[in-house]
Design a protein around this motif. Structure first.
Motif, short mmCIF file in Angstrom:
data_model
loop_
_atom_site.label_atom_id
_atom_site.label_comp_id
_atom_site.label_asym_id
_atom_site.label_seq_id
_atom_site.Cartn_x
_atom_site.Cartn_y
_atom_site.Cartn_z
N MET A 1 6.53 -2.67 7.09
CA MET A 1 6.52 -3.24 5.88
C MET A 1 5.56 -4.01 5.39
N THR A 2 4.79 -4.70 6.38
CA THR A 2 3.70 -5.47 6.23
C THR A 2 2.68 -4.73 5.60
N LEU A 3 2.61 -3.36 6.40
CA LEU A 3 1.40 -2.56 5.66
C LEU A 3 1.52 -2.09 4.23
N SER A 4 2.80 -1.86 3.92
CA SER A 4 3.33 -1.59 2.55
C SER A 4 3.20 -2.56 1.61
N ASP A 5 3.33 -3.99 1.88
CA ASP A 5 2.78 -4.82 1.17
C ASP A 5 1.64 -5.04 0.91
N GLN A 6 0.57 -4.67 2.12
CA GLN A 6 -0.85 -4.92 1.58
C GLN A 6 -1.03 -3.57 0.87
N ALA A 7 -0.80 -2.52 1.10
CA ALA A 7 -1.04 -1.48 0.11
C ALA A 7 -0.57 -1.81 -1.36
N SER A 8 0.28 -2.46 -1.56
CA SER A 8 0.89 -2.84 -2.92
C SER A 8 -0.07 -3.79 -3.47
N ALA A 9 -0.61 -4.86 -2.55
CA ALA A 9 -1.42 -5.81 -3.05
C ALA A 9 -2.70 -5.19 -3.30
N ALA A 10 -3.28 -4.17 -2.60
CA ALA A 10 -4.60 -3.37 -2.90
C ALA A 10 -4.24 -2.88 -4.28
N GLN A 11 -3.32 -2.17 -4.81
CA GLN A 11 -3.27 -1.65 -5.86
C GLN A 11 -2.98 -2.58 -7.10
N ASP A 12 -2.51 -3.62 -6.69
CA ASP A 12 -2.73 -4.90 -7.89
C ASP A 12 -4.03 -5.26 -7.97
N VAL A 13 -4.98 -5.54 -7.02
CA VAL A 13 -6.17 -5.77 -7.10
C VAL A 13 -6.81 -4.82 -7.79
N ALA A 14 -6.81 -3.60 -7.47
CA ALA A 14 -7.74 -2.76 -8.14
C ALA A 14 -6.96 -2.48 -9.79
N THR B 1 -9.31 4.22 -6.41
CA THR B 1 -7.58 4.17 -6.41
C THR B 1 -7.22 5.53 -6.22
N SER B 2 -7.65 6.45 -6.93
CA SER B 2 -7.35 7.88 -6.91
C SER B 2 -7.50 8.39 -5.31
N TYR B 3 -8.39 8.07 -4.77
CA TYR B 3 -8.43 8.32 -3.33
C TYR B 3 -7.56 7.70 -2.33
N PHE B 4 -7.27 6.60 -2.57
CA PHE B 4 -6.54 5.82 -1.62
C PHE B 4 -4.99 5.76 -2.06
N LYS B 5 -4.62 6.09 -3.22
CA LYS B 5 -3.43 5.99 -3.64
C LYS B 5 -2.39 4.92 -3.14
N PRO B 6 -2.71 3.70 -3.50
CA PRO B 6 -2.03 2.51 -2.95
C PRO B 6 -0.69 2.72 -3.04
N GLY B 7 -0.15 3.15 -4.41
CA GLY B 7 1.27 3.22 -4.71
C GLY B 7 1.99 4.23 -3.68
N GLU B 8 1.47 5.34 -3.58
CA GLU B 8 2.00 6.35 -2.66
C GLU B 8 1.98 6.03 -1.32
N THR B 9 0.90 5.14 -1.04
CA THR B 9 0.86 4.80 0.41
C THR B 9 2.02 3.85 0.81
N SER B 10 2.32 2.83 -0.12
CA SER B 10 3.23 1.83 -0.04
C SER B 10 4.52 2.58 0.17
N ALA B 11 5.04 3.36 -0.66
CA ALA B 11 6.31 4.14 -0.77
C ALA B 11 6.35 4.97 0.50
N ALA B 12 5.33 5.64 1.08
CA ALA B 12 5.31 6.48 2.34
C ALA B 12 5.47 5.45 3.56
N LEU B 13 5.04 4.21 3.44
CA LEU B 13 5.15 3.44 4.55
C LEU B 13 6.71 2.87 4.59
N LEU B 14 7.31 2.46 3.42
CA LEU B 14 8.44 2.13 3.30
C LEU B 14 9.52 3.21 3.82
N ASP B 15 9.22 4.50 3.47
CA ASP B 15 10.22 5.55 3.87
C ASP B 15 9.98 5.31 5.52
N ALA B 16 9.10 5.39 5.97
CA ALA B 16 8.75 5.53 7.52
C ALA B 16 9.61 4.19 8.11
#
Length: 160
Positions: A1-14, A52-67
């Motif tokens: 969940m922490t990694l998902s929060d970080q990915a989401s924050a990275a998307q916001d920064v981008a 952002t297109s490469y790292f896809k932080p939104g998709e990353t956050s969703a995948a981490l939350l699913d896991a």
């Protein structure tokens, strides 16, 4: 969940960085800045978008939350059997295999392909090509913006 929060924050920064670059470009157009500033802001926004297109932080956050949800489910499923099968090798293997499957599926979802250099350069070049190239084009764009401002003001006054 922490990694998902970080990915989401990275998307916001981008997103905020792209918005800021667009603000610099718009301000530059509005206040007659040197064209290099406007082009630089466009290049910065294009680069941030490509990153952002490469790292896809939104998709990353969703995948981490699913896991995370899957791991919580495995823990809850195993919890009633903990005291009964505490040292049972087969029970431990069932849970360990489930955890490994969650990790493997997450890795698959987070797999990224290396961006194509040629396509990336072409995309960034297109971003720059869309910027005004001459002082005359710059003045035309300012005139277009003034027309747009007037049209928008008329709309706002009519509805208010």
């Amino acid at each position: 969940m922490t990694l998902s929060d970080q990915a989401s924050a990275a998307q916001d920064v981008a997103a905020l960085s792209v918005i800021a670059a667009a603000g610099v470009a718009a301000g530059g157009l509005l206040y007659n800045a040197h064209l290099d500033l406007i082009k630089g802001a466009g290049l910065a926004a294009g680069t941030l978008t490509a990153t952002t297109s490469y790292f896809k932080p939104g998709e990353t956050s969703a995948a981490l939350l699913d896991a995370t949800e899957q791991l919580i489910c495995v823990r809850r499923a195993a919890e009633p059997y903990q005291s009964t099968f505490n040292h049972n090798a087969e029970a431990i293997e069932i849970v360990a295999t489930a955890i490994q499957n969650v990790r493997l599926n997450l890795r698959k979802k987070l797999s990224r392909s290396l961006p194509d250099y040629k396509s990336l350069v072409a995309s960034l070049r297109q971003t720059l090509a869309e910027q005004p190239a001459t002082e005359e084009a710059y003045l035309d764009r300012v005139e277009d913006l003034n027309i747009l401002r007037t049209a928008v003001a008329v709309c706002l006054l009519a509805s208010g």
